[in-house]
Every structure is written in structure tokens, then in C-alpha cells.
Design a protein around this motif. Structure first.
Motif, mmCIF file in Angstrom:
data_model
loop_
_atom_site.group_PDB
_atom_site.id
_atom_site.type_symbol
_atom_site.label_atom_id
_atom_site.label_comp_id
_atom_site.label_asym_id
_atom_site.label_seq_id
_atom_site.Cartn_x
_atom_site.Cartn_y
_atom_site.Cartn_z
ATOM 1 N N ASN A 128 77.756 29.277 64.547
ATOM 2 C CA ASN A 128 78.258 29.266 63.172
ATOM 3 C C ASN A 128 77.734 30.429 62.343
ATOM 4 O O ASN A 128 77.731 30.363 61.108
ATOM 5 C CB ASN A 128 77.886 27.935 62.510
ATOM 6 C CG ASN A 128 78.658 26.770 63.088
ATOM 7 O OD1 ASN A 128 79.836 26.590 62.807
ATOM 8 N ND2 ASN A 128 77.994 25.971 63.922
ATOM 9 N N THR A 129 77.289 31.486 63.012
ATOM 10 C CA THR A 129 76.897 32.711 62.314
ATOM 11 C C THR A 129 77.532 33.908 63.026
ATOM 12 O O THR A 129 77.742 33.864 64.247
ATOM 13 C CB THR A 129 75.364 32.895 62.285
ATOM 14 O OG1 THR A 129 74.845 32.818 63.622
ATOM 15 C CG2 THR A 129 74.715 31.818 61.441
ATOM 16 N N PRO A 130 77.848 34.983 62.309
ATOM 17 C CA PRO A 130 78.483 36.144 62.936
ATOM 18 C C PRO A 130 77.533 36.852 63.908
ATOM 19 O O PRO A 130 76.319 36.951 63.643
ATOM 20 C CB PRO A 130 78.821 37.062 61.755
ATOM 21 C CG PRO A 130 78.726 36.197 60.550
ATOM 22 C CD PRO A 130 77.709 35.146 60.854
ATOM 23 N N PHE A 131 78.089 37.356 64.995
ATOM 24 C CA PHE A 131 77.274 38.077 65.968
ATOM 25 C C PHE A 131 76.646 39.318 65.341
ATOM 26 O O PHE A 131 75.515 39.690 65.668
ATOM 27 C CB PHE A 131 78.118 38.475 67.180
ATOM 28 C CG PHE A 131 77.363 39.293 68.185
ATOM 29 C CD1 PHE A 131 76.324 38.740 68.914
ATOM 30 C CD2 PHE A 131 77.682 40.630 68.395
ATOM 31 C CE1 PHE A 131 75.612 39.496 69.837
ATOM 32 C CE2 PHE A 131 76.976 41.392 69.317
ATOM 33 C CZ PHE A 131 75.942 40.824 70.039
ATOM 34 N N ILE A 187 72.619 40.308 65.555
ATOM 35 C CA ILE A 187 72.031 41.523 66.115
ATOM 36 C C ILE A 187 71.262 42.290 65.043
ATOM 37 O O ILE A 187 70.213 42.892 65.333
ATOM 38 C CB ILE A 187 73.111 42.399 66.791
ATOM 39 C CG1 ILE A 187 72.442 43.436 67.683
ATOM 40 C CG2 ILE A 187 74.011 43.077 65.781
ATOM 41 C CD1 ILE A 187 73.426 44.185 68.559
ATOM 42 N N PHE A 188 71.723 42.255 63.797
ATOM 43 C CA PHE A 188 70.965 42.866 62.712
ATOM 44 C C PHE A 188 69.624 42.167 62.520
ATOM 45 O O PHE A 188 68.593 42.809 62.290
ATOM 46 C CB PHE A 188 71.768 42.808 61.408
ATOM 47 C CG PHE A 188 72.764 43.926 61.257
ATOM 48 C CD1 PHE A 188 72.828 44.958 62.175
ATOM 49 C CD2 PHE A 188 73.636 43.942 60.189
ATOM 50 C CE1 PHE A 188 73.743 45.990 62.038
ATOM 51 C CE2 PHE A 188 74.561 44.966 60.027
ATOM 52 C CZ PHE A 188 74.611 45.992 60.964
ATOM 53 N N ALA A 196 70.327 39.971 71.953
ATOM 54 C CA ALA A 196 71.328 39.361 71.069
ATOM 55 C C ALA A 196 72.489 38.789 71.868
ATOM 56 O O ALA A 196 72.967 37.682 71.590
ATOM 57 C CB ALA A 196 71.830 40.397 70.063
ATOM 58 N N LEU A 197 72.943 39.525 72.868
ATOM 59 C CA LEU A 197 74.059 39.051 73.695
ATOM 60 C C LEU A 197 73.663 37.824 74.506
ATOM 61 O O LEU A 197 74.446 36.879 74.650
ATOM 62 C CB LEU A 197 74.546 40.172 74.614
ATOM 63 C CG LEU A 197 75.306 41.308 73.927
ATOM 64 C CD1 LEU A 197 75.507 42.472 74.898
ATOM 65 C CD2 LEU A 197 76.667 40.819 73.413
ATOM 66 N N VAL A 198 72.449 37.830 75.061
ATOM 67 C CA VAL A 198 71.981 36.687 75.854
ATOM 68 C C VAL A 198 71.892 35.441 74.978
ATOM 69 O O VAL A 198 72.342 34.353 75.363
ATOM 70 C CB VAL A 198 70.613 36.993 76.498
ATOM 71 C CG1 VAL A 198 69.993 35.728 77.083
ATOM 72 C CG2 VAL A 198 70.765 38.043 77.584
ATOM 73 N N ILE A 199 71.308 35.579 73.804
ATOM 74 C CA ILE A 199 71.193 34.439 72.894
ATOM 75 C C ILE A 199 72.566 33.922 72.500
ATOM 76 O O ILE A 199 72.812 32.710 72.441
ATOM 77 C CB ILE A 199 70.375 34.836 71.654
ATOM 78 C CG1 ILE A 199 68.911 35.083 72.036
ATOM 79 C CG2 ILE A 199 70.463 33.769 70.572
ATOM 80 C CD1 ILE A 199 68.060 35.620 70.909
ATOM 81 N N ASN A 200 73.486 34.840 72.250
ATOM 82 C CA ASN A 200 74.824 34.452 71.828
ATOM 83 C C ASN A 200 75.575 33.734 72.937
ATOM 84 O O ASN A 200 76.119 32.638 72.742
ATOM 85 C CB ASN A 200 75.585 35.690 71.361
ATOM 86 C CG ASN A 200 76.930 35.345 70.749
ATOM 87 O OD1 ASN A 200 77.934 35.283 71.434
ATOM 88 N ND2 ASN A 200 76.939 35.138 69.437
ATOM 89 N N VAL A 201 75.621 34.340 74.116
ATOM 90 C CA VAL A 201 76.372 33.722 75.216
ATOM 91 C C VAL A 201 75.690 32.451 75.697
ATOM 92 O O VAL A 201 76.348 31.526 76.181
ATOM 93 C CB VAL A 201 76.568 34.726 76.369
ATOM 94 C CG1 VAL A 201 75.285 34.923 77.170
ATOM 95 C CG2 VAL A 201 77.690 34.263 77.299
#
Length: 222
Positions: free
Chosen positions: A65-68, A72-73, A95-100
Motif C-alpha cells: 500500500n505504498t509506492p515503490f 526505494i527513496f 528495495a526490489l527484494v522487499i517489494n517482491v
């Protein structure tokens, strides 16, 4: 009238192809590590205690529920304020690992829960332990059910990875931005990037479809 000039693209194809290779490397690394996070998260949600499930739920909901871009910022610009600094490439990977991992947790959880309970009970009746039940009873049906979602997530991840160029991480989008700044052939270069990203996505989609038919006996689409 605008004069099209594709020479900067053709003269620097090696740079663009190398950027594409970096994008594929980053995406695969993030997907593999993200799958590990996803499996741990899914197991925690299906078999863990109440506190552990609550922690995983907070993580999943916060990421989904937050923008990628904000994520990353936060990792690259925010964490140094508390003494955690990373290189652009490392921050991009994290950032990608946490997101996916957050999205994958829900995908794998749904796959595990899609296996009929009767099959699990049959495994218990055969005196299989939890590891054996997961390996022989749950794993293949769950993978069969979630394979399309996981492969779609990889392609989405690969396309989303273009955002990491904003923190100067090395990828295809960063290579294109650098080339555009040096040659000012913006239309031609970003058209080339669009085509390369499309070919990457289409190529992996075709590959994943072939693997699906091979390992899960799916008929070819007509």
C-alpha cells in the motif's frame, strides 16, 4: 520538422545491451531472494503463531500500500540518517527484494491454501511428517496453481526495476538516460528502450509459457 537520427542508437547498441543484461541480472537476483522471503512469509502466515502472523501482515500491507518509488527513496536516502548506507545498486536490490517478497508472500500463501485439505489429511494418514507432506503433497499442486502469478510477478518486477535508475543504479533505463544526456536523441533512444523492454518481457513470457507446458502438462494456447 524533426529530423530522425538513429545513429546514436546503433552506435551504442553495446551499451544498451549491457544495460539490458544488468536489468535481467538485477531482476533475477531480486526474484530469487524475494522468493526466499516470500516462502518464509507464507509459512509464517499459514503455520506461525499469532504474533508472527501479525508481523508478516504489517510488512505485507505496508509494502503493498505504498509506492515503490517511495520505498526505494526511503532505503537509499532515508536509512543513512540512522547510519545505514548502501550503494545505489545494493539499495536497488534490497528495495526490489522487499517489494517482491511482500507480493510473493500472498501469492505463495494462496497456493498453499489452494491444496485441498483432504490431500493433506491423506498424507498424515500415511504417517508423513510435515516436511514430507509439504514436499510430496503440497509443493507441486501449489506451484502449479501459482506458477502464472509468479512468472507474471517476475516480468512486472523486471519492468518496475527501471525505476532504480533514479538513484543512479546501473540498469537499462540508466544506460538510456546517460546516452540521451550525451546525444540529445531523446525520441530515438527512448523508442529503443521501449522496444528492448518489450522484447525482454515478451521473450520471458514465451519462455515461462514453454516451461509451464513442460513441467505442468498444460496444453499450448490456441
Amino acid at each position: 520538422m524533426y529530423q530522425f537520427n538513429f545513429r546514436p542508437v546503433f552506435d551504442n547498441l553495446d551499451m544498451l545491451f549491457y544495460g539490458a543484461w544488468l536489468t535481467v541480472q538485477l531482476s533475477f537476483s531480486a526474484m530469487v531472494l524475494g522468493l526466499i522471503v516470500s516462502i518464509l512469509g507464507a509459512v509464517a502466515k499459514t503455520s506461525g503463531g499469532r504474533v508472527l502472523r501479525f508481523i508478516v501482515d504489517i510488512y505485507v500491507e505496508a509494502i503493498r500500500n505504498t509506492p515503490f518509488l517511495i520505498q526505494i527513496f526511503f532505503i537509499y536516502f532515508g536509512l543513512p540518517a540512522i547510519g545505514i548506507s548502501m550503494s545505489p545498486n545494493t539499495a536497488a536490490l534490497v528495495a526490489l527484494v522487499i517489494n517482491v517478497g511482500a507480493y510473493g508472500t500472498e501469492i505463495i500463501r494462496a497456493g498453499i491454501e489452494s491444496v485441498p485439505q483432504g490431500q493433506v489429511e491423506a498424507g498424515r494418514a500415511l504417517a508423513l511428517n510435515k516436511v514430507q507432506i509439504f514436499r510430496y503433497v503440497i509443493l507441486k499442486p501449489a506451484l502449479r496453481n501459482i506458477y502464472p502469478s509468479l512468472t507474471s510477478q517476475f516480468i512486472y518486477l523486471m519492468l518496475t526495476s527501471s525505476v532504480v535508475s533514479i538513484i543512479s543504479a546501473n540498469d537499462l533505463a540508466a544506460a538510456g538516460a546517460d546516452l540521451s544526456a550525451r546525444t540529445f536523441a531523446n525520441f530515438e533512444i527512448y523508442l529503443a528502450l521501449t522496444i528492448i523492454y518489450f522484447l525482454l518481457a515478451f521473450g520471458f513470457s514465451t519462455l515461462f509459457g514453454a516451461l509451464r507446458r513442460t513441467f505442468f502438462n498444460y496444453p499450448a494456447s490456441r
